[in-house]
Design an enzyme around this catalytic site. Sequence first.
Site, PDB file in Angstrom:
ATOM      1  CG  ASN A 209       5.009  -7.587  -0.412  1.00 49.71           C
ATOM      2  OD1 ASN A 209       5.112  -6.369  -0.262  1.00 49.71           O
ATOM      3  ND2 ASN A 209       4.029  -8.126  -1.136  1.00 49.71           N
ATOM      4  CD  GLU A 210       0.611  -5.743  -0.164  1.00 52.34           C
ATOM      5  OE1 GLU A 210      -0.157  -6.554  -0.698  1.00 52.34           O
ATOM      6  OE2 GLU A 210       0.625  -4.532  -0.444  1.00 52.34           O
ATOM      7  CD  GLU A 334       4.018  -2.957  -2.823  1.00 55.71           C
ATOM      8  OE1 GLU A 334       2.852  -2.852  -3.262  1.00 55.71           O
ATOM      9  OE2 GLU A 334       4.560  -4.057  -2.587  1.00 55.71           O
TER      10      GLU A 334
HETATM   11  O1  AHR Z   1       2.534  -3.191  -6.711  1.00 53.69           O
HETATM   12  C1  AHR Z   1       1.586  -4.166  -7.028  1.00 53.69           C
HETATM   13  C2  AHR Z   1       1.192  -5.019  -5.832  1.00 53.69           C
HETATM   14  O2  AHR Z   1       0.539  -4.253  -4.875  1.00 53.69           O
HETATM   15  C3  AHR Z   1       2.332  -5.656  -5.063  1.00 53.69           C
HETATM   16  O3  AHR Z   1       2.751  -6.843  -5.635  1.00 53.69           O
HETATM   17  C4  AHR Z   1       1.718  -5.928  -3.731  1.00 53.69           C
HETATM   18  O4  AHR Z   1       2.650  -5.912  -2.695  1.00 53.69           O
HETATM   19  C5  AHR Z   1       0.640  -4.852  -3.610  1.00 53.69           C
HETATM   20  O5  AHR Z   1      -0.588  -5.399  -3.283  1.00 53.69           O
END
Ligand code: AHR
Length: 530
Positions: A209-210, A334
């Site tokens: 993730n990211e 997201e």
């Molecule tokens: O949704 C909150 C955060 O936002 C998540 O953990 C991350 O992936 C994003 O920066």
Amino acid sequence: MAYTKRFGKIGKMKSITFLALTVIMASHSMSMSAQSQTGTATITFQERKGETTISRHIYGHFSEHLGHCIYDGLWVGKDSEIPNIDGVRKDVFDALKQIRIPNLRWPGGCFADEYHWMDGIGQKRAKMVNTNWGYATEDNSFGTHEFLNMCEQLGTEPYVCGNVGSGTVEEMSKWVEYMNSPNESPMTELRKQNGREEPWKVTFFAVGNESYGCGGNFTAEDYATAYRRYQTFCRNYNRGYLKKVASGPSVPEDYHWTETIMSRIPADMMWGFSLHYYTIPGPWEHKGSATEFTRDDFFRTMAYALNIENAIVKQDSVMSIYDPEKKVAMVVDEWGTWFDVEPGTNPGFLFQQNTMRDALVAALTLNIFNNHADRVRMANLAQVVNVLQAVILTNGSRMVLTPTYHVFDMYKVHQDACLIPTTVETATITDGQWTLPQVNASASVDADGCMHLTIANLSPDKECQVNCPISSDYKRISQSQLLTAKNIADHNTFESPNNVHLSTFDKATLKKGALTFKMPAKSVVMIELK
Ligand code: AHR
């Protein structure tokens, strides 16, 4: 304009650069007339081509070990006095069933790249510190079994996010094996010892993730190499094709990341490519209150939210250089509004209220996803309960459905329906530097031949007269719903849970091939035609 997101004492930093804030209209969908005094819009529907299905997975949600999303939100444990189904809150469970939640992403977010799944199985669970989110102690009482059993009972597809940042290839590989393998092996034996004989069916799996930031600070080149290796050992185990998702760019206009991933990872190794898009209408240190905002704040929020279309179109154009057939899905896993936390709450827990403004953001975003369903095949609102633009808020034994929840309830009619491309000719609304379309819409036809139209009137104070020429195939309005509020900042509270609620919309007429109706200011309407 670049803002720096800084997570205070959490010590996490990343940058969000907002897109240029002229609202750019995608040519397929919208043209704007000059500022109109009358607030009129004409929506026309293209010939149904039957080519694009609006995947139900666009209507997905996200649950991270963050604040009270999991604990006290989804999960209270079997011994709780709060009514529950094997530990999952019954009120929340029923509410999610009602909106037909198609998939649920877990365990993060940033948390995913610090999560070691073996700590969350079996009788004895190791504790850890949730360094991303308020340094809270995570006791791992909600783990793989609790999550996957909950998804199974909800009838929702799990979307599991694996740990690339601080985990190993072996750890990720064994997790997939533990969850999905029907064969005999140490991992499946362990699963059985822990009470689960049959494998679950995890379909969606994110490889990190990211990864440009909290997921390991990779360069695009290094992540592409890591992705290829990690995904190799995430096997299919006779349970069908595991849909693997690669981590996306840090900002919507980072095309280098997209080019690198798309050029170095073939489509048979990558079902989807992630894009995160938050609507943050202010500098990181002062994002603004969720409930107390000015007219200018409101317009800025709408402008930022509408710009997701620009992000999708541009990212899609880069993806299409390498994947013109659109085999790789864009997964907006997201999205949503991000405001200051409610006063007095833990800044690391991201608890915010949710008003009619959030409902409009949800409505316009889902319309945009529908209209780009040829590429956007999955999305996840951040987050499902008690965090950011939540559909549900809880407090002890009490639960409240937010205005955003009602939008998901209205829009569920689009799930797996066939997109009807629309052209919207709309008046504009203006405030200071902002000029925005008054109306945004999408339409689809379902398996029973019913047509559904969803429209958002983004004006905080102007009605809109909407006219739609309709094919003679449709004879009557069979259902229509309205979501609106007296004030744009109206919201539901534990004391007053029905301030903003769905009602029947009785203002539409279908006569002589024309559907006409007047939409109240700040409203969302769903109309079903048969
Ligand atoms: O949704 C909150 C955060 O936002 C998540 O953990 C991350 O992936 C994003 O920066």
